[in-house]
Motif scaffolding. Structure first.
Motif, PDB file in Angstrom:
ATOM      1  N   ARG A  89       0.848  -1.203   0.000  1.00 46.22           N
ATOM      2  CA  ARG A  89       0.000   0.000   0.000  1.00 46.22           C
ATOM      3  C   ARG A  89       0.875   1.242   0.000  1.00 46.22           C
ATOM      4  N   LEU A  90       0.394   2.272  -0.688  1.00 45.78           N
ATOM      5  CA  LEU A  90       1.102   3.535  -0.777  1.00 45.78           C
ATOM      6  C   LEU A  90       0.255   4.645  -0.189  1.00 45.78           C
ATOM      7  N   GLU A  91       0.872   5.488   0.628  1.00 52.40           N
ATOM      8  CA  GLU A  91       0.225   6.694   1.163  1.00 52.40           C
ATOM      9  C   GLU A  91       1.080   7.904   0.791  1.00 52.40           C
ATOM     10  N   ILE A  92       0.488   8.871   0.121  1.00 48.20           N
ATOM     11  CA  ILE A  92       1.169  10.132  -0.148  1.00 48.20           C
ATOM     12  C   ILE A  92       0.859  11.057   1.022  1.00 48.20           C
ATOM     13  N   LEU A  93       1.896  11.555   1.690  1.00 49.65           N
ATOM     14  CA  LEU A  93       1.733  12.376   2.880  1.00 49.65           C
ATOM     15  C   LEU A  93       1.858  13.869   2.604  1.00 49.65           C
ATOM     16  N   ASP A  94       2.709  14.236   1.645  1.00 52.62           N
ATOM     17  CA  ASP A  94       2.938  15.649   1.371  1.00 52.62           C
ATOM     18  C   ASP A  94       3.561  15.790  -0.013  1.00 52.62           C
ATOM     19  N   VAL A  95       3.201  16.853  -0.698  1.00 48.47           N
ATOM     20  CA  VAL A  95       3.788  17.173  -1.994  1.00 48.47           C
ATOM     21  C   VAL A  95       4.145  18.656  -1.984  1.00 48.47           C
ATOM     22  N   VAL A  96       5.390  18.960  -2.284  1.00 51.18           N
ATOM     23  CA  VAL A  96       5.857  20.340  -2.342  1.00 51.18           C
ATOM     24  C   VAL A  96       6.393  20.578  -3.750  1.00 51.18           C
ATOM     25  N   ASP A  97       5.755  21.482  -4.460  1.00 52.96           N
ATOM     26  CA  ASP A  97       6.134  21.789  -5.841  1.00 52.96           C
ATOM     27  C   ASP A  97       6.077  20.506  -6.686  1.00 52.96           C
ATOM     28  N   GLY A  98       6.867  20.444  -7.725  1.00 54.51           N
ATOM     29  CA  GLY A  98       6.871  19.253  -8.567  1.00 54.51           C
ATOM     30  C   GLY A  98       5.740  19.218  -9.578  1.00 54.51           C
ATOM     31  N   GLY A  99       5.143  20.362  -9.849  1.00 50.14           N
ATOM     32  CA  GLY A  99       4.063  20.424 -10.819  1.00 50.14           C
ATOM     33  C   GLY A  99       4.569  20.465 -12.252  1.00 50.14           C
ATOM     34  N   GLU A 100       3.638  20.577 -13.175  1.00 46.94           N
ATOM     35  CA  GLU A 100       3.986  20.557 -14.594  1.00 46.94           C
ATOM     36  C   GLU A 100       4.939  21.674 -14.995  1.00 46.94           C
ATOM     37  N   ASP A 101       4.901  22.806 -14.305  1.00 50.21           N
ATOM     38  CA  ASP A 101       5.765  23.936 -14.652  1.00 50.21           C
ATOM     39  C   ASP A 101       6.982  24.075 -13.742  1.00 50.21           C
ATOM     40  N   ASP A 102       7.147  23.170 -12.797  1.00 48.77           N
ATOM     41  CA  ASP A 102       8.269  23.233 -11.855  1.00 48.77           C
ATOM     42  C   ASP A 102       9.477  22.465 -12.377  1.00 48.77           C
ATOM     43  N   THR A 103      10.637  22.735 -11.781  1.00 49.41           N
ATOM     44  CA  THR A 103      11.851  21.997 -12.129  1.00 49.41           C
ATOM     45  C   THR A 103      12.311  21.093 -10.989  1.00 49.41           C
ATOM     46  N   GLU A 104      11.746  21.299  -9.795  1.00 55.62           N
ATOM     47  CA  GLU A 104      12.076  20.468  -8.642  1.00 55.62           C
ATOM     48  C   GLU A 104      10.817  20.204  -7.843  1.00 55.62           C
ATOM     49  N   GLY A 105      10.820  19.117  -7.102  1.00 55.69           N
ATOM     50  CA  GLY A 105       9.674  18.797  -6.261  1.00 55.69           C
ATOM     51  C   GLY A 105      10.052  17.800  -5.190  1.00 55.69           C
ATOM     52  N   ILE A 106       9.209  17.733  -4.172  1.00 58.15           N
ATOM     53  CA  ILE A 106       9.408  16.809  -3.059  1.00 58.15           C
ATOM     54  C   ILE A 106       8.103  16.065  -2.834  1.00 58.15           C
ATOM     55  N   VAL A 107       8.209  14.754  -2.631  1.00 57.45           N
ATOM     56  CA  VAL A 107       7.041  13.941  -2.318  1.00 57.45           C
ATOM     57  C   VAL A 107       7.376  13.109  -1.087  1.00 57.45           C
ATOM     58  N   ALA A 158       5.358   3.729   2.163  1.00 60.80           N
ATOM     59  CA  ALA A 158       5.112   2.532   1.367  1.00 60.80           C
ATOM     60  C   ALA A 158       5.097   1.348   2.330  1.00 60.80           C
ATOM     61  N   HIS A 159       3.946   0.742   2.493  1.00 55.58           N
ATOM     62  CA  HIS A 159       3.783  -0.396   3.403  1.00 55.58           C
ATOM     63  C   HIS A 159       4.204  -1.673   2.679  1.00 55.58           C
ATOM     64  N   PHE A 160       4.805  -2.593   3.440  1.00 53.34           N
ATOM     65  CA  PHE A 160       5.298  -3.814   2.803  1.00 53.34           C
ATOM     66  C   PHE A 160       5.264  -5.005   3.754  1.00 53.34           C
ATOM     67  N   MET A 161       5.451  -6.190   3.145  1.00 53.32           N
ATOM     68  CA  MET A 161       5.639  -7.454   3.864  1.00 53.32           C
ATOM     69  C   MET A 161       7.023  -7.974   3.472  1.00 53.32           C
ATOM     70  N   ASP A 176       9.488 -11.323   4.684  1.00 54.71           N
ATOM     71  CA  ASP A 176       9.683 -12.506   5.525  1.00 54.71           C
ATOM     72  C   ASP A 176       8.591 -12.638   6.585  1.00 54.71           C
ATOM     73  N   GLY A 177       7.340 -12.387   6.193  1.00 51.10           N
ATOM     74  CA  GLY A 177       6.206 -12.531   7.084  1.00 51.10           C
ATOM     75  C   GLY A 177       5.994 -11.382   8.056  1.00 51.10           C
ATOM     76  N   MET A 178       6.845 -10.384   8.009  1.00 47.68           N
ATOM     77  CA  MET A 178       6.734  -9.231   8.906  1.00 47.68           C
ATOM     78  C   MET A 178       6.251  -8.025   8.106  1.00 47.68           C
ATOM     79  N   THR A 179       5.406  -7.194   8.732  1.00 47.74           N
ATOM     80  CA  THR A 179       4.965  -5.967   8.078  1.00 47.74           C
ATOM     81  C   THR A 179       5.925  -4.836   8.425  1.00 47.74           C
ATOM     82  N   GLY A 180       5.993  -3.863   7.554  1.00 50.18           N
ATOM     83  CA  GLY A 180       6.841  -2.706   7.793  1.00 50.18           C
ATOM     84  C   GLY A 180       6.422  -1.570   6.885  1.00 50.18           C
ATOM     85  N   GLU A 181       7.127  -0.482   6.997  1.00 48.70           N
ATOM     86  CA  GLU A 181       6.855   0.646   6.116  1.00 48.70           C
ATOM     87  C   GLU A 181       8.146   1.391   5.822  1.00 48.70           C
ATOM     88  N   LEU A 182       8.211   1.912   4.609  1.00 49.71           N
ATOM     89  CA  LEU A 182       9.282   2.788   4.195  1.00 49.71           C
ATOM     90  C   LEU A 182       8.704   4.188   4.193  1.00 49.71           C
TER      91      LEU A 182
END
Length: 128
Positions: free
Chosen positions: A73-91, A95-98, A100-106
Motif C-alpha cells: 500500500r502507498l500513502e502520499i503524505l505531502d507534496v511540495v512543488d513538482g508540478g507541470e511547470d516546476d523543475t524540482e519537487g518533493i514527495v 510505502a507499506h510492505f511485507m 519474511d512474514g513481517m509488516t513494515g513501512e518505508l
C-alpha cells in the motif's frame, strides 16, 4: 483479464491507463508525484529497469535489483512543488510492505528534479 486491466498498485484506476503507460514509455510523468507513484508501482511489479531509468544518473546506484520486499500500500503524505511547470519537487510518502512474514513501512521524503525535460528521482531527504 490481462495485467493491464488490473488496478494500478499506486492507487490509480487501471495499470494500463496509469503507471503502465509510463513503464512502457508511452508517455513521461508530468509531475514529481506521478513519477513517484510510477516508481512505487515499478517496485511492486519488480520492474528494476524502470526504477533505474527514472533515477538521476548522478545519484543512482550502478545496479538496481528487483528483490525488494512485497509492497502492499502507498500513502502520499505531502507534496511540495513538482508540478507541470516546476523543475524540482518533493514527495513524502509511506510505502507499506511485507518481508519474511513481517509488516513494515518505508517512510521517505523524496526529491525529484527535471533532467533533459523529464522528471527523475534525485535522492531522499532526512525526515524531521
Amino acid at each position: 483479464m490481462t495485467t493491464k486491466a488490473w488496478p494500478c498498485p499506486c492507487g490509480g484506476e487501471t495499470y494500463a491507463t496509469c503507471c503502465g503507460e509510463l513503464h512502457d514509455g508511452v508517455r513521461q510523468a508530468t509531475t514529481a508525484e506521478e513519477l513517484m507513484r510510477s516508481r512505487y508501482s515499478a517496485y511492486v511489479r519488480r520492474n528494476a529497469n524502470y526504477v533505474f531509468r527514472s533515477w538521476h544518473p548522478r545519484t543512482r546506484p550502478t545496479n538496481v535489483d528487483d528483490d525488494s520486499p512485497v509492497f502492499t500500500r502507498l500513502e502520499i503524505l505531502d507534496v511540495v512543488d513538482g508540478g507541470e511547470d516546476d523543475t524540482e519537487g518533493i514527495v513524502e510518502f509511506r510505502a507499506h510492505f511485507m518481508d519474511d512474514g513481517m509488516t513494515g513501512e518505508l517512510h521517505e521524503r523524496s526529491r525529484f528534479t527535471r533532467k533533459a525535460g523529464r522528471w527523475v528521482y534525485l535522492d531522499a531527504l532526512p525526515l524531521e
